[in-house]
Design an enzyme around this catalytic site. Sequence first.
Site, PDB file in Angstrom:
ATOM      1  N   GLY A  58       0.929  -1.299   0.136  1.00 33.08           N
ATOM      2  CA  GLY A  58       0.182   0.095   0.016  1.00 33.08           C
ATOM      3  C   GLY A  58       1.048   1.370   0.013  1.00 33.08           C
ATOM      4  N   CYS A  85       5.542  -6.100   1.553  1.00 33.99           N
ATOM      5  CA  CYS A  85       5.586  -4.403   1.374  1.00 33.99           C
ATOM      6  C   CYS A  85       5.146  -3.706   2.535  1.00 33.99           C
ATOM      7  CB  CYS A  85       5.245  -4.120  -0.043  1.00 33.99           C
ATOM      8  SG  CYS A  85       6.136  -2.855  -0.578  1.00 33.99           S
ATOM      9  N   TYR A  86       4.214  -3.072   2.249  1.00 36.38           N
ATOM     10  CA  TYR A  86       3.603  -2.365   3.470  1.00 36.38           C
ATOM     11  C   TYR A  86       3.151  -3.333   4.448  1.00 36.38           C
ATOM     12  CZ  TYR A  86       0.591   0.808   6.162  1.00 36.38           C
ATOM     13  OH  TYR A  86      -0.030   1.388   7.181  1.00 36.38           O
ATOM     14  N   HIS A 172       7.520  -8.216  -4.074  1.00 36.40           N
ATOM     15  CA  HIS A 172       6.260  -8.504  -4.690  1.00 36.40           C
ATOM     16  C   HIS A 172       6.212 -10.172  -5.191  1.00 36.40           C
ATOM     17  CE1 HIS A 172       3.932  -4.824  -3.461  1.00 36.40           C
ATOM     18  NE2 HIS A 172       5.140  -4.264  -3.805  1.00 36.40           N
ATOM     19  N   GLU A 174       3.547 -11.646  -5.825  1.00 34.40           N
ATOM     20  CA  GLU A 174       2.467 -12.020  -6.817  1.00 34.40           C
ATOM     21  C   GLU A 174       2.516 -11.513  -8.267  1.00 34.40           C
ATOM     22  OE1 GLU A 174       2.967  -9.665  -4.353  1.00 34.40           O
ATOM     23  OE2 GLU A 174       1.924  -7.905  -4.624  1.00 34.40           O
ATOM     24  N   SER A 226     -23.505  -8.277 -25.278  1.00 41.31           N
ATOM     25  CA  SER A 226     -23.075  -7.990 -26.385  1.00 41.31           C
ATOM     26  C   SER A 226     -22.370  -9.135 -27.244  1.00 41.31           C
ATOM     27  CB  SER A 226     -21.702  -7.102 -25.854  1.00 41.31           C
ATOM     28  OG  SER A 226     -20.686  -8.007 -25.332  1.00 41.31           O
ATOM     29  N   GLY A 227     -22.451 -10.152 -26.704  1.00 42.48           N
ATOM     30  CA  GLY A 227     -22.161 -11.335 -27.482  1.00 42.48           C
ATOM     31  C   GLY A 227     -20.581 -11.641 -27.043  1.00 42.48           C
ATOM     32  N   GLY A 228     -19.974 -10.639 -26.429  1.00 41.42           N
ATOM     33  CA  GLY A 228     -18.571 -10.833 -25.824  1.00 41.42           C
ATOM     34  C   GLY A 228     -18.381 -11.833 -24.809  1.00 41.42           C
ATOM     35  N   VAL A 229     -17.111 -12.307 -24.494  1.00 41.44           N
ATOM     36  CA  VAL A 229     -17.142 -13.301 -23.487  1.00 41.44           C
ATOM     37  C   VAL A 229     -17.538 -12.798 -22.121  1.00 41.44           C
ATOM     38  CG1 VAL A 229     -14.578 -12.946 -23.143  1.00 41.44           C
ATOM     39  CG2 VAL A 229     -15.589 -14.904 -22.328  1.00 41.44           C
ATOM     40  N   ASP A 230     -17.478 -11.546 -21.552  1.00 42.06           N
ATOM     41  CA  ASP A 230     -17.631 -11.042 -20.319  1.00 42.06           C
ATOM     42  C   ASP A 230     -19.094 -10.997 -19.999  1.00 42.06           C
ATOM     43  OD1 ASP A 230     -15.007 -10.903 -20.099  1.00 42.06           O
ATOM     44  OD2 ASP A 230     -14.984  -8.629 -20.345  1.00 42.06           O
ATOM     45  N   LYS A 371      -9.585 -11.765 -17.152  1.00 49.05           N
ATOM     46  CA  LYS A 371     -10.192 -12.412 -18.412  1.00 49.05           C
ATOM     47  C   LYS A 371      -9.887 -13.916 -18.355  1.00 49.05           C
ATOM     48  CE  LYS A 371     -11.796 -10.842 -22.372  1.00 49.05           C
ATOM     49  NZ  LYS A 371     -12.712  -9.929 -22.449  1.00 49.05           N
TER      50      LYS A 371
END
Length: 516
Positions: A58, A85-86, A172, A174, A226-230, A371
């Site tokens: 942070g 870290c923080y 980090h 991650e 929309s037809g998109g994956v999300d 995603k």
Amino acid sequence: MDKLKQRGIVIIDYGSQYTQLIARRIREFGVYSQVLPYDCSTEELDQHRPAGYILSGGPSSAYDTAAPRLPRALLQRRKPVLGICYGMQLLTHTLGGSVAGASHKEYGPATLTHAARSPLFDGLPEELQVWMSHADRIDQPPPGFRALASSDNSPFAAIGDLSRQIYGVQFHPEVQHSPQGGAMLSNFLFRICGCADHWTPGAFIEDSIANIRRHVGQEKVLLALSGGVDSAVAGSLIHRAIGDQLTCIFVDHGMLRLGEAEQVARVFRDEQGMNLIAVSAVEDFLTALQDVTEPEAKRKLIGGLFIDVFSQEARRLRDVRYLAQGTIYPDVIESAANSQAAKTIKSHHNVGGLPKDLHFELVEPLRDCFKDEVRKIGAALGLPESIVWRQPFPGPGLAIRCLGELSWERLEKLRAADAIFTSELAASGLLRRGTAQSFAVLLPVKSVGVMGDSRSYEEVVVLRSVTTDDFMTADWARLPYDLLAKVSARIVNEVPGINRVAYDVTSKPPGTIEWE
Ligand code: XMP
């Protein structure tokens, strides 16, 4: 208590840009994780009886009087803790060590050497490449702690009190640039905390369904598909949870890819059995867009019209309380960046900005997902590969790939060329792996060619194909020449009105992925 969430990790968020990345890394190991704000209640902290805690990084300095602190009950739980870290600096400050501003701030790659034996670094090479990003450092670890690793600028790059199982790392683990970070996190999860690894896409689906049912009750929900994956995955998930309480609206604005409108109706209405209202508004959009060539004007007009059409349909449906959106975590970051008045490069369009009389509450089941996680969830929900592996497609659609004036004829030309390019990429396996986004662009430029024995004077298509992880930066894809040759030959032979094909070799920056 939910069995799937047992023996997971609670991540305490101190405002790091990487907090969700920590959560995602933990999910990759099949472990449930929950992100909580640092001022969470004791009840929240204990809700799923976690096997351990991770404190995020942070922007604060632990020695500032107003700095965010540890949740009061956290250390009393006597569970393993890892401060990053923080998080490490806060542990140090709280437990009686000393933290100070570093004379050398450390940003970027560093080499870490770990000498002391500890479960955290078990099985890792003695020298590790890690990613640092900090201005403060540990001068003196708290009583009971010892140095586990050091770097050139941080004598206490990792510390630990092995008897209390409290650890801190300055780097980090991650991020991708800490290649052994995953192995270190795995040590913390499994060796130190004894986490359980039964958190899968199936478990996520089960959990989301329960949450959606609890949240929505008997109310109605509307989704702009929309037809998109999300939006497809969000829709399918919500439909699983509440069935016919969900209505989806799909607006065909005429700037879709070849066969897209039919595919959306087939998959969502026929195969998934969803309540789908397909609105054909092609005429309205094309009339409004006549003579509009400036990219931002196109985007604004399409965004505005989309909201008009959507609102009109929404008003027709009575008593809808919730609006569902396929917002995913990178969108959340992007809108946060936007709220800090970041410069507008391109105004992205979504269903924000609905008229005031439509005050919906939001349902966003994929808000914490990345995603690739969304794709895994989509596959587990049984959505077809053609939807799950669909490459991203902008809200304004082909309008921002059909440069210059928009007409049905030019859009059809572009659709045909785009379909050839994508089908050849799919046949060579490069649509799903190897390229992140690939499409055709139609230029408002004519060039001379020779076809048969005659002179031709026709428009130019540019192929654009990029590799990227996050769409913030991108490189042009090194597609095989043979593939480009085949696509080019097919386009000039099969699409009337195009006699030249070019390939875009611009990275982002300085280019953007889309041309407008
Ligand atoms: P750029 O062109 O900014 O694109 O490098 C980055 C990513 O965003 C997509 N994009 C959009 N998506 N509405 C969307 O939903 C938009 O207006 C929009 N403009 C760009 C683009 O396709 C790429 O994936």
